[in-house]
Design a protein around this motif. Structure first.
Motif, mmCIF file in Angstrom:
data_model
loop_
_atom_site.group_PDB
_atom_site.id
_atom_site.type_symbol
_atom_site.label_atom_id
_atom_site.label_comp_id
_atom_site.label_asym_id
_atom_site.label_seq_id
_atom_site.Cartn_x
_atom_site.Cartn_y
_atom_site.Cartn_z
ATOM 1 N N LEU A 195 3.110 -3.496 -7.909
ATOM 2 C CA LEU A 195 2.747 -4.406 -8.719
ATOM 3 C C LEU A 195 1.394 -4.161 -9.463
ATOM 4 O O LEU A 195 1.076 -4.650 -10.358
ATOM 5 N N ALA A 196 0.546 -3.554 -8.666
ATOM 6 C CA ALA A 196 -0.730 -3.497 -9.056
ATOM 7 C C ALA A 196 -0.788 -2.481 -10.520
ATOM 8 O O ALA A 196 -1.399 -2.573 -11.426
ATOM 9 N N HIS A 197 0.189 -1.704 -10.473
ATOM 10 C CA HIS A 197 0.340 -0.921 -11.602
ATOM 11 C C HIS A 197 1.098 -1.756 -12.921
ATOM 12 O O HIS A 197 1.452 -0.963 -13.850
ATOM 13 N N ARG A 198 1.594 -3.019 -12.543
ATOM 14 C CA ARG A 198 2.350 -3.741 -13.241
ATOM 15 C C ARG A 198 3.676 -3.172 -13.846
ATOM 16 O O ARG A 198 4.087 -2.874 -14.877
#
Lengths: 336, 336
Positions: free
Chosen positions: B117-120
């Motif tokens: 998710l941090a990397h979208r």
DNA sequence: AAACCGGGTGTGACCGCTAACAGACAGCGA
DNA sequence: TCGCTGTCTGTTAGCGGTCACACCCGGTTT
């Protein structure tokens, strides 16, 4: 409908500080008062804030992602390597993006590398076991950290590789030690460096033992090829020891020998390479050579990280020694 | 030292247009004069320009990356699935980022998902074959496209799965058709849905044939466990047909039977599951059930892409039917 | 007392791209 | 001739971070 993910400024506003301070907390910058740090961390937790790596990658010019180029990732060797790489990378805070190629030719490799470069990966690991891969790599932009695994030992690039020759020597020597006068070799595809190294080690062991060098039996990596070669070897009464370039080949050989009524290890001894988890349950359990994929992964990543972090390079070459695993498929030659 | 990579504005300047026009050319926007398009493309080629995906991801809020969560990627099944996913994703212009977990518990899965998710990432595929994985997924943010593979059939999440029960039924029926009065089953770990499905199919086939249901022989996925179970089965004279939950188990069983002098298929018939490439070279060649990993990957990606592209969901569940591959490890029961 | 230091914090520019809007210019019906 | 369309192109404003710098302030040093 989905509300925008919270950004740094949202955290900053909630904590009553500037976005820069939030950034400092996130990156563990020293000059932040303890109390402020706590306030910021509380705000982060409250909002469920998650830093946006894309934004970070944009401004720094590098993402925390390592690109891997591999072929045939369903084979045991590559799959293990990939898993080990992922594991090791995660420990250093890097994600791994895989790019499989069907063929290891210039075009395919470049395409995947381009894709990785477009994502501004921090570094690239290329599992490049054949000649054609090497060529592709020479034309690449030189400013991106790159490590090749199982690549061309004669090319001046950072390389991590299993010591194929040493493994093959150990296997061959193990058979000679058991009393065999010579050892036959069923080899992998001729354009793979792995094959070449194993052939070289096999020859070297025979030569230094003063043993006769039988003709090479060329194959690919499949059990099917092993079976075909095994059928031939089974018909040759003077063959008493066979070293195959991998365990799948050995499996095929074992079956062929079995069908021809030649017992292993009573009539013929067999040694494989790779130590797939099933090797211990072949009929009979297979003596084989175990490469340490974890060590390869660690060495690769280490080399990559030194390149990423600094300009001065560390070692350009790392060789990982495999170990022999003795099981029941090897015995003394039959008494004539 | 490395010169900055060329950016859109550099291309624009060289082509004598605005950066926006370059963007339009890159994204295949219709309203660009042919001549302009060519000029821009020439400039792109000349500079070796490569669009920066990170910047794109930042402004659009989504990267063209699909995150995969998997466990134990060295096993044949997961490895094949992963490779197929990568292949399929690449065809749609998506990269794949793998995140392995050691255990499929809540903490491990969340950690990897958070990283994605941090990397979208545009979407996430979770290979979630055990109960504990399902729980972890329910607590996830709901606005990210998600597909589970081999997950819990009773959980209301998008799911793609091999029809384990159908495969097991086919295997069992195949043995019954050969004349066996009943079929024993060596099962996988009890917390895997795959195991459960195969057990269910096996039971169903026996039930509908009116055959007696022998006690389940529980194991894990390894050849070692297969060997242990095989040693037991070999000692039971009334066992004439065995269906194992995967090919590795079958390999272990085959060796145990061989060591106990029980011939396959003359005395006992064996059927596996997975059709690993080596199965055709077991002693004897193994009859098994082949899941179509390519189809699973395609279905997963298709489901994910419809979620990514629109709000309205397509099918929430896709089941892929496996096929039986008949080889020599099955024959009629021995005459008493 | 003025000058200096350094820890703690804020300000603004910018990374490379896309989205929204605005403008120029041609063709065309009123 | 005047709008009014539609095609093509440029301008501007962010996206969410990091970096360089300026600022404030209490404690030394000169």
């Amino acid at each position: 409908m989905a509300v925008r993910d919270p950004a740094m400024t949202d955290v900053a506003r909630l904590a009553g500080v500037s976005h820069q301070t939030v950034s400092r907390v996130l990156n563990g910058h020293p000059n932040v008062r303890e109390q402020t740090r706590l306030r910021v961390q509380a705000a982060i937790a409250e909002l469920g804030y998650r830093p946006n790596r894309a934004a970070r990658a944009l401004v720094t010019g590098r993402s925390q992602v390592i690109g891997v180029v591999a072929q045939n990732t369903t084979l045991y060797g590559p799959a293990s390597l990939l898993a080990a790489l992922e594991q090791t990378a995660a420990e250093s805070g890097f994600a791994v993006s895989v790019g499989s190629v069907r063929d290891l030719d210039h075009r395919s490799i470049s395409a995947v590398v381009e894709r990785h470069l477009a994502h501004r990966v921090a570094g690239i690991v290329v599992i490049a076991p054949v000649e054609s891969a090497g060529e592709a790599l020479e034309r690449l932009p030189k400013d991106v950290p790159l490590v090749t695994v199982d690549g061309d030992p004669h090319r001046p690039m950072p390389l991590v590789t299993v010591d194929q020759a040493a493994g093959a020597r150990a296997a061959t020597q193990h058979l000679l030690d058991a009393g065999h006068r010579t050892v036959w070799h069923v080899s992998g595809p001729s354009d793979w460096f792995d094959s070449a190294g194993r052939i070289e080690g096999w020859r070297a062991a025979l030569t230094s033992a003063g043993a006769e060098i039988p003709p090479l039996v060329p194959a690919d990596w499949s059990a099917a090829a092993g079976y075909r070669c095994g059928q031939m070897l089974a018909r040759m009464p003077d063959v008493t020891a066979v070293f195959t370039a991998n365990d799948h080949l050995a499996l095929g050989v074992l079956r062929a020998l079995h069908e021809h009524g030649r017992r292993v290890p009573d009539d013929i001894s067999v040694v494989g390479f790779d130590d797939v988890p099933e090797a211990a349950y072949f009929i009979p359990p297979l003596t084989t050579v175990r490469p340490d994929f974890g060590a390869v992964a660690r060495a690769s990543l280490e080399m990559l990280l030194t390149q990423i972090e600094s300009v001065s390079g560390g070692a350009l070459r790392r060789t990982i020694a495999p170990t022999l695993v003795a099981r029941r498929s090897v015995g003394p030659p039959p008494r004539p």
